[in-house]
Design a protein around this motif. Structure first.
Motif, mmCIF file in Angstrom:
data_model
loop_
_atom_site.group_PDB
_atom_site.id
_atom_site.type_symbol
_atom_site.label_atom_id
_atom_site.label_comp_id
_atom_site.label_asym_id
_atom_site.label_seq_id
_atom_site.Cartn_x
_atom_site.Cartn_y
_atom_site.Cartn_z
ATOM 1 N N ALA A 134 -6.283 -55.501 36.844
ATOM 2 C CA ALA A 134 -6.115 -56.260 35.607
ATOM 3 C C ALA A 134 -7.012 -55.710 34.505
ATOM 4 C CB ALA A 134 -6.417 -57.732 35.859
ATOM 5 N N ILE A 135 -8.220 -55.264 34.860
ATOM 6 C CA ILE A 135 -9.119 -54.664 33.879
ATOM 7 C C ILE A 135 -8.529 -53.368 33.339
ATOM 8 C CG2 ILE A 135 -11.372 -53.550 33.610
ATOM 9 C CD1 ILE A 135 -12.467 -55.668 35.586
ATOM 10 N N VAL A 136 -7.953 -52.557 34.212
ATOM 11 C CA VAL A 136 -7.320 -51.307 33.778
ATOM 12 C C VAL A 136 -6.184 -51.603 32.803
ATOM 13 C CG1 VAL A 136 -5.986 -49.297 34.521
ATOM 14 C CG2 VAL A 136 -7.958 -50.048 35.862
ATOM 15 N N ARG A 137 -5.389 -52.606 33.109
ATOM 16 C CA ARG A 137 -4.277 -52.975 32.215
ATOM 17 C C ARG A 137 -4.807 -53.406 30.855
ATOM 18 N NH1 ARG A 137 0.493 -57.365 33.728
ATOM 19 N NH2 ARG A 137 1.737 -57.074 31.830
ATOM 20 N N THR A 138 -5.870 -54.225 30.848
ATOM 21 C CA THR A 138 -6.481 -54.667 29.600
ATOM 22 C C THR A 138 -7.055 -53.481 28.833
ATOM 23 O OG1 THR A 138 -7.001 -56.856 30.487
ATOM 24 C CG2 THR A 138 -8.321 -56.092 28.633
ATOM 25 N N ALA A 139 -7.700 -52.569 29.553
ATOM 26 C CA ALA A 139 -8.279 -51.389 28.905
ATOM 27 C C ALA A 139 -7.206 -50.559 28.210
ATOM 28 C CB ALA A 139 -9.019 -50.547 29.943
ATOM 29 N N ALA A 140 -6.055 -50.427 28.849
ATOM 30 C CA ALA A 140 -4.956 -49.673 28.237
ATOM 31 C C ALA A 140 -4.456 -50.372 26.984
ATOM 32 C CB ALA A 140 -3.819 -49.497 29.250
ATOM 33 N N ALA A 141 -4.453 -51.698 26.998
ATOM 34 C CA ALA A 141 -3.976 -52.461 25.845
ATOM 35 C C ALA A 141 -4.907 -52.320 24.649
ATOM 36 C CB ALA A 141 -3.826 -53.932 26.229
ATOM 37 N N PHE A 142 -6.206 -52.135 24.886
ATOM 38 C CA PHE A 142 -7.180 -52.064 23.800
ATOM 39 C C PHE A 142 -7.651 -50.634 23.508
ATOM 40 C CE2 PHE A 142 -7.509 -56.590 24.739
ATOM 41 C CZ PHE A 142 -7.584 -57.121 23.457
ATOM 42 N N GLY A 143 -6.983 -49.647 24.068
ATOM 43 C CA GLY A 143 -7.293 -48.271 23.734
ATOM 44 C C GLY A 143 -8.622 -47.776 24.257
ATOM 45 N N VAL A 144 -9.059 -48.298 25.399
ATOM 46 C CA VAL A 144 -10.306 -47.826 26.010
ATOM 47 C C VAL A 144 -10.148 -46.361 26.414
ATOM 48 C CG1 VAL A 144 -11.783 -48.079 28.049
ATOM 49 C CG2 VAL A 144 -11.078 -50.099 26.749
ATOM 50 N N THR A 145 -11.192 -45.579 26.167
ATOM 51 C CA THR A 145 -11.126 -44.142 26.439
ATOM 52 C C THR A 145 -11.098 -43.845 27.927
ATOM 53 O OG1 THR A 145 -12.441 -43.833 24.422
ATOM 54 C CG2 THR A 145 -12.187 -41.928 25.886
ATOM 55 N N ALA A 146 -11.941 -44.528 28.703
ATOM 56 C CA ALA A 146 -12.021 -44.290 30.145
ATOM 57 C C ALA A 146 -12.805 -45.431 30.786
ATOM 58 C CB ALA A 146 -12.685 -42.955 30.452
ATOM 59 N N ILE A 147 -12.699 -45.514 32.104
ATOM 60 C CA ILE A 147 -13.431 -46.502 32.883
ATOM 61 C C ILE A 147 -14.358 -45.764 33.827
ATOM 62 C CG2 ILE A 147 -13.251 -48.347 34.598
ATOM 63 C CD1 ILE A 147 -10.553 -49.082 33.375
ATOM 64 N N ALA A 244 -14.212 -77.385 29.421
ATOM 65 C CA ALA A 244 -14.875 -77.954 30.595
ATOM 66 C C ALA A 244 -15.287 -76.874 31.596
ATOM 67 C CB ALA A 244 -13.946 -78.962 31.275
ATOM 68 N N ILE A 245 -14.497 -75.785 31.663
ATOM 69 C CA ILE A 245 -14.825 -74.677 32.562
ATOM 70 C C ILE A 245 -15.457 -73.568 31.741
ATOM 71 C CG2 ILE A 245 -13.894 -72.920 34.117
ATOM 72 C CD1 ILE A 245 -11.753 -74.903 34.931
ATOM 73 N N ARG A 246 -16.673 -73.187 32.096
ATOM 74 C CA ARG A 246 -17.424 -72.210 31.306
ATOM 75 C C ARG A 246 -17.344 -70.792 31.868
ATOM 76 N NH1 ARG A 246 -20.712 -74.698 27.492
ATOM 77 N NH2 ARG A 246 -19.794 -76.760 27.091
ATOM 78 N N SER A 247 -16.935 -70.648 33.123
ATOM 79 C CA SER A 247 -16.885 -69.317 33.728
ATOM 80 C C SER A 247 -15.470 -68.756 33.633
ATOM 81 C CB SER A 247 -17.322 -69.376 35.193
ATOM 82 O OG SER A 247 -16.449 -70.198 35.940
ATOM 83 N N LEU A 248 -15.389 -67.431 33.467
ATOM 84 C CA LEU A 248 -14.108 -66.757 33.323
ATOM 85 C C LEU A 248 -13.941 -65.682 34.391
ATOM 86 C CD1 LEU A 248 -14.114 -66.158 29.462
ATOM 87 C CD2 LEU A 248 -12.697 -67.804 30.687
ATOM 88 N N ASN A 249 -12.706 -65.442 34.773
ATOM 89 C CA ASN A 249 -12.397 -64.289 35.600
ATOM 90 C C ASN A 249 -12.863 -63.031 34.875
ATOM 91 O OD1 ASN A 249 -10.304 -61.969 35.984
ATOM 92 N ND2 ASN A 249 -10.186 -63.158 37.860
ATOM 93 N N VAL A 250 -13.367 -62.043 35.627
ATOM 94 C CA VAL A 250 -13.951 -60.871 35.000
ATOM 95 C C VAL A 250 -12.936 -60.096 34.157
ATOM 96 C CG1 VAL A 250 -13.575 -59.374 37.020
ATOM 97 C CG2 VAL A 250 -15.409 -58.853 35.398
ATOM 98 N N SER A 251 -11.681 -60.095 34.553
ATOM 99 C CA SER A 251 -10.688 -59.388 33.748
ATOM 100 C C SER A 251 -10.412 -60.121 32.442
ATOM 101 C CB SER A 251 -9.387 -59.195 34.538
ATOM 102 O OG SER A 251 -8.802 -60.434 34.867
ATOM 103 N N ASN A 252 -10.437 -61.454 32.471
ATOM 104 C CA ASN A 252 -10.270 -62.219 31.238
ATOM 105 C C ASN A 252 -11.468 -62.027 30.320
ATOM 106 O OD1 ASN A 252 -7.813 -63.280 32.085
ATOM 107 N ND2 ASN A 252 -8.757 -65.045 33.054
#
Length: 269
Positions: A134-147, A244-252
């Motif tokens: 999911a992080i890779v997919r998000t990175a592609a959406a935001f034009g990340v250069t590399a992981i 009410a929920i303060r923690s997020l999934n790392v990909s979100n």
């Protein structure tokens, strides 16, 4: 003399792609000699990537027709199969959409090959392939250069990870390093702002504007960033949740932070 038989026509769009010949070897070892890709987006994006070299492609009649409609040329002759044949390879719960491929891993670029205006992600022992995909997919959406990730304590770019990435692996390369802290130190020496995401940080993400070059450092859910990784960051930031929920999934969390870091001026200061 018996006349030679006509050879069957190659399936539509078959276009051989030159690649080095390799001697026959053992059966495919997922994640090492071969990676497994399945599903429409992972396989179709890989087929369109000239940097991918394929060993095998299985497709149902409907999937092959869909590839034809999309104008995707095939670098390898596909095996026409029923969906049940792919089910046997992946299990009945895998959503393969009639496409299955075995390919070579993509080449991993070197850390020093990253451009001076790059936006990178660094993953600190995130081992869940669904999250990494999911992080890779998000990175592609935001034009990340590399992981940037490590060879150990990280999942292989295959199977579930590739499915979750939804084709993102073809657009965001993985830079494999031996030691993440050393990689962050190297990037810092090159002028990268190293931004660690930490729910207990004293600085809000709202106070950090778009940055380039920068590397966003993400830790595993539950454990967060390791101490040594934290020490290698220039900034630690938190996402201020109001519900009410303060923690997020790392990909979100990665998606929200990348939006903040790229939201204006093309991601430039």
């Amino acid at each position: 003399m018996t006349p030679p038989r006509d050879r069957p026509a190659k399936p539509y769009g078959f276009r051989p792609r030159p690649r080095p010949q390799q001697p026959p070897g053992p059966a495919a070892r997922e994640g090492r000699d071969h990676v497994v890709l399945y599903g429409w987006h992972p396989v179709s994006q890989a087929l369109a990537n000239a940097g991918r070299h394929f060993h095998r492609l299985l497709a149902t009649e409907n999937a092959l027709a869909r590839l034809k409609e999309a104008g995707i040329e095939l670098p390898i002759e596909p095996e026409l199969v029923r969906p049940s044949a792919i089910d046997k390879l992946l299990g009945p719960d895998a959503v393969h959409q009639g496409l299955y491929a075995e390919a070579e891993p993509l080449a991993a670029p070197a850390l020093d090959a990253m451009p001076d205006d790059a936006l990178l992600l660094a993953l600190d022992q995130i081992t869940d392939p669904h999250n990494v995909g999911a992080i890779v997919r998000t990175a592609a959406a935001f034009g990340v250069t590399a992981i940037v990730t490590t060879a150990r304590h990280s999942p292989n770019a295959t199977g579930v990870l590739a499915k979750s990435a939804s084709g993102g692996l073809e657009h965001v390369p993985l830079v494999i390093v031996r030691n993440l802290a050393e990689a962050l130190i190297t990037l810092g020496e090159r002028g990268f702002t190293r931004i660690g995401l930490d729910s207990d940080a004293g600085t809000s993400l709202d106070a950090v504007g778009p940055r380039r070059p920068a590397v966003l450092v993400l830790g595993a859910e539950g454990k967060g960033l390791r101490q040594r990784t934290t020490e290698c960051c220039d900034l630690l930031v938190r996402i201020d949740a109001t519900g009410a929920i303060r923690s997020l999934n790392v990909s979100n969390a990665a998606a929200i932070t990348l939006y903040a870091l790229t939201r204006s001026s093309g991601g430039q200061d």
